[in-house]
Design a protein around this motif. Structure first.
Motif, mmCIF file in Angstrom:
data_model
loop_
_atom_site.group_PDB
_atom_site.id
_atom_site.type_symbol
_atom_site.label_atom_id
_atom_site.label_comp_id
_atom_site.label_asym_id
_atom_site.label_seq_id
_atom_site.Cartn_x
_atom_site.Cartn_y
_atom_site.Cartn_z
ATOM 1 N N LEU A 209 0.844 -1.197 0.000
ATOM 2 C CA LEU A 209 0.000 0.000 0.000
ATOM 3 C C LEU A 209 0.877 1.245 0.000
ATOM 4 O O LEU A 209 2.012 1.220 0.469
ATOM 5 N N GLU A 210 0.325 2.332 -0.485
ATOM 6 C CA GLU A 210 1.031 3.609 -0.455
ATOM 7 C C GLU A 210 0.383 4.519 0.567
ATOM 8 O O GLU A 210 -0.761 4.283 0.994
ATOM 9 N N ASP A 211 1.127 5.574 0.953
ATOM 10 C CA ASP A 211 0.578 6.495 1.950
ATOM 11 C C ASP A 211 -0.764 7.044 1.488
ATOM 12 O O ASP A 211 -0.916 7.448 0.328
ATOM 13 N N GLY A 212 -1.710 7.065 2.395
ATOM 14 C CA GLY A 212 -3.047 7.579 2.085
ATOM 15 C C GLY A 212 -4.004 6.492 1.645
ATOM 16 O O GLY A 212 -5.217 6.717 1.604
ATOM 17 N N ASP A 213 -3.507 5.293 1.336
ATOM 18 C CA ASP A 213 -4.382 4.211 0.854
ATOM 19 C C ASP A 213 -5.273 3.671 1.972
ATOM 20 O O ASP A 213 -4.853 3.574 3.138
ATOM 21 N N ILE A 214 -6.489 3.311 1.582
ATOM 22 C CA ILE A 214 -7.400 2.590 2.484
ATOM 23 C C ILE A 214 -7.813 1.323 1.739
ATOM 24 O O ILE A 214 -8.093 1.371 0.538
ATOM 25 N N VAL A 215 -7.815 0.200 2.454
ATOM 26 C CA VAL A 215 -8.081 -1.063 1.763
ATOM 27 C C VAL A 215 -9.211 -1.821 2.450
ATOM 28 O O VAL A 215 -9.319 -1.820 3.674
ATOM 29 N N ASP A 216 -10.025 -2.422 1.637
ATOM 30 C CA ASP A 216 -11.170 -3.200 2.102
ATOM 31 C C ASP A 216 -10.857 -4.661 1.798
ATOM 32 O O ASP A 216 -10.749 -5.065 0.635
ATOM 33 N N ILE A 217 -10.674 -5.470 2.849
ATOM 34 C CA ILE A 217 -10.300 -6.874 2.667
ATOM 35 C C ILE A 217 -11.535 -7.733 2.887
ATOM 36 O O ILE A 217 -12.148 -7.666 3.959
ATOM 37 N N GLN A 218 -11.873 -8.531 1.889
ATOM 38 C CA GLN A 218 -12.986 -9.462 2.052
ATOM 39 C C GLN A 218 -12.548 -10.848 1.589
ATOM 40 O O GLN A 218 -11.432 -11.005 1.101
ATOM 41 N N LEU A 219 -13.438 -11.816 1.731
ATOM 42 C CA LEU A 219 -13.057 -13.191 1.408
ATOM 43 C C LEU A 219 -12.668 -13.350 -0.063
ATOM 44 O O LEU A 219 -11.609 -13.874 -0.403
#
Ligand code: F6R
Length: 609
Positions: A209-219
């Motif tokens: 990930l890079e600075d500022g990234d938001i990640v949504d982890i799902q199955l």
């Protein structure tokens, strides 16, 4: 320092979370914990002891689940205690809607805390982290990703976050700003970790990930947004992590193993070096090196001392002026800038917050020729620099830098040679001679390591003292600094280093028979000067412990103890002379019974400033 692992998978993830935490243990921590979703509930366990203790608690509670987060904490805000260990919960651990793990430091936590207290939240810890959990809960309207995005917009400071909620049981949301975070893409789920190492054995498919990234982890999928909320993709890489490094073999500690690995580490670092050339540092290095007018080296701790040695080499060989700056100081200084500066960031981990901060500061000043000397190819530092040289020390588990330090010096020597070559200051015969010396280094290091028994005998004396002084001159002054740092960090003895010529300007007042004076005394042009400084110590009743070369004219006496290295190694002598100082620190610490691989209060990868 702190570590995070999170998972959404088709199988029970508790063993995977615990193994991930175990892989992150070497970085240093004082408490740990996890939260998993199972059977409609978010359940948790925390420990102020080792991950093995957490594992026992988890087993006793019978915890299991398909979604969860886990953390190793290195205390910054709030002492090491169960109530300060992560995950943190909101509105409360008893009835959690939000569970959160955090690496980094939130600078505006006091303001946010006051605001959230006014809104009715009750804080269970002294941490800055709990503020984020309550803030996300405060903003939560049924979409965790949305609440995290709104919350991080209000945070100042650095963070890597892993957040989950029993309201959305098959989802973990992550966010990164100034602290590393990766996504692992696996066959049976998706994962989040502060270091790809935590996911070894789970998946080798890693997205940084890079600075500022938001990640949504799902199955079945993961999804990323950048700092502006736009959907983005980041490259997926195959990352091989060598977990075999975590085996001790015949050694008592990882530090000892890593000291003895140095001949191999140096040979590996040199394995692709067929000749001296700027391209060793990247395809675009030649035009950059041709443009260089000054060199600025930024680093912390031992890496800074490697940089100090490089100053002597670069100025001597390439005749280019070099400034070496402690990263945490440089990043906040308003210093003059020159766009024709080669900025060299030296870091074993490539994740040191201050070194990254100093690099970004230099770039913001218009200095775009940036070079990372780093042991981790996938690190933030390598990714952010235009040029790079990867040392091949292999994973270093002991907190104290040993093989990472000597391989950094090898890389920096190659840099000095390459800059000299571009400037027409390195003839073919000189190049051949330096390469020959470099290739002989592994054997020369073996010979130094063979002196361990003599050094153990000295360590008996050091283990009984309270203070030690280290002296060196010229390019061996940084070696003295490194020797003093090694002794203090793993044996907890007070140690200081001085350029020997400075003795009479103050530190001579400390000299007594109770304080051993270690002297790095190779047979170089400064030896006679150094011998005068040694006389000053001897005449005042001091006890000298001298690391000389076979042909250094230093005479042993009841107050002058001498260990001789087999040969004088010219410009590369600092690399050889570092090794006996590592062994002295190591064996002193063994006798004193300290926690050598995880010294108190220290962390391996310093990802907060
Ligand atoms: C000392 C030591 C530290 C590191 C420093 C920088 O033995 O290991 O002083 O050198 O924390 O770390 P890196 O090189 O990862 O940036």
């Amino acid at each position: 320092m702190c570590g995070i692992i999170g998972a959404v998978a088709r199988r029970n993830i508790v063993p995977l979370l615990l193994e991930g935490l175990q892989r992150l243990e070497y970085r240093g921590y004082d408490s740990c914990g996890l939260a998993v979703y199972d059977d409609g509930r978010l359940q948790s366990a925390r420990s102020t002891a080792r991950v093995s203790d957490l594992a026992q608690r988890v087993a006793d509670l019978g915890l299991q689940g398909l979604t969860g987060i886990a953390h190793t904490r290195w205390a910054t805000h709030g002492k090491p205690a169960t109530h300060n260990a992560h995950p943190h919960f909101s509105p409360s651990e008893a009835q959690p809607r939000i569970a959160l793990c955090h690496n980094g430091i939130i600078e505006n936590h006091e303001v946010l805390r006051r605001r959230l207290e006014e809104a009715g939240y009750v804080f269970a810890s002294q941490t800055d982290t709990e503020v984020i959990a309550h803030l996300i809960d405060h903003l939560y309207r049924g979409d965790l990703f949305e609440a995290v995005a709104q919350a991080v917009a209000q945070l100042h400071g650095s963070y890597a976050l892993a957040v989950c909620s029993p309201e959305e049981p098959h989802r973990v949301v992550g966010a990164r700003q100034g602290s590393p975070l990766v996504v692992g893409v696996g066959a049976d789920g998706h994962y989040l970790a502060s270091d790809a190492l935590a996911l070894a054995g789970v998946t080798d498919q890693i997205v940084y990930l890079e600075d500022g990234d938001i990640v949504d982890i799902q199955l079945e999928r993961y999804w990323l947004a950048d700092a502006d909320g736009r959907a983005v993709t980041r490259p997926q890489r195959t990352v091989q992590v060598h977990t075999g490094a975590a085996e001790l073999g015949p050694y008592r500690h990882f530090m000892q193993k890593e000291i003895f690995e140095q001949p191999r580490a140096v040979a590996d670092t040199l394995k692709d070096v067929e000749g001296v050339m700027p391209e060793l540092f990247g395809d675009k290095a030649w035009p950059a090196f041709a443009r260089v007018r000054t060199v600025l080296i930024i680093a912390c701790g031992s890496s800074y001392y490697a940089g100090l040695t490089a100053k002597y080499w670069i100025e001597t060989l390439a005749r280019i002026p070099v400034t070496v700056e402690i990263a945490s100081e440089y990043r906040y200084r308003d210093s003059p800038t020159d766009p024709d500066t080669l900025v060299v960031a030296v870091s074993q981990s490539g994740e040191t917050a201050d070194t990254l901060g100093a690099l970004r500061h230099a770039r913001a000043q218009g200095m775009d020729m940036t070079l990372a000397i780093c042991n981790i190819a996938s690190s933030s530092l390598v990714r952010e620099c235009a040029l790079s040289f990867i040392t091949h020390a292999g994973v270093e588990i002991g907190v104290a830098s040993t093989k990472a330090f000597t391989t950094q010096m090898v890389a920096l020597f190659l840099l000095a040679l390459s800059l000299a070559q571009v400037r027409g200051r390195l003839s073919d015969s000189e190049e051949a001679e330096h390469l020959k010396a470099l290739r002989h280094l592994p054997l020369a290091l073996q010979a130094v390591l063979a002196q361990e028994p003599q050094i153990i005998a000295w360590a008996e004396r050091f283990a009984r003292c309270n203070d030690a002084l280290f002296l060196g001159r010229g390019m061996h002054y940084p070696v003295a600094l490194e020797g003093a740092l090694k002794l203090k960090e793993i044996s907890y003895l007070h140690a200081e280093a001085y350029p020997a010529g400075e003795l009479k300007h103050g530190p001579l007042a400390l000299v007594s028979e109770d304080m051993p004076v270690v002297t790095v005394a190779p047979n170089d042009a400064l030896l006679e000067k150094l011998k005068s400084n040694m006389q000053e110590v001897d005449a005042r009743g001091g006890q000298l412990y001298v690391f000389a070369d076979a042909d250094s004219a230093v005479t042993a006496s009841p107050s002058v103890h001498v260990i001789r290295l087999a040969e004088h190694y010219g410009l590369l002598s600092p690399i050889l002379h570092t090794v006996p100082l590592q062994l002295l620190a190591y064996h002193t610490a063994v006798i004193r019974g300290t926690d050598i691989d995880k010294p108190r209060n220290l962390a391996k990868s310093v990802t907060v400033e």
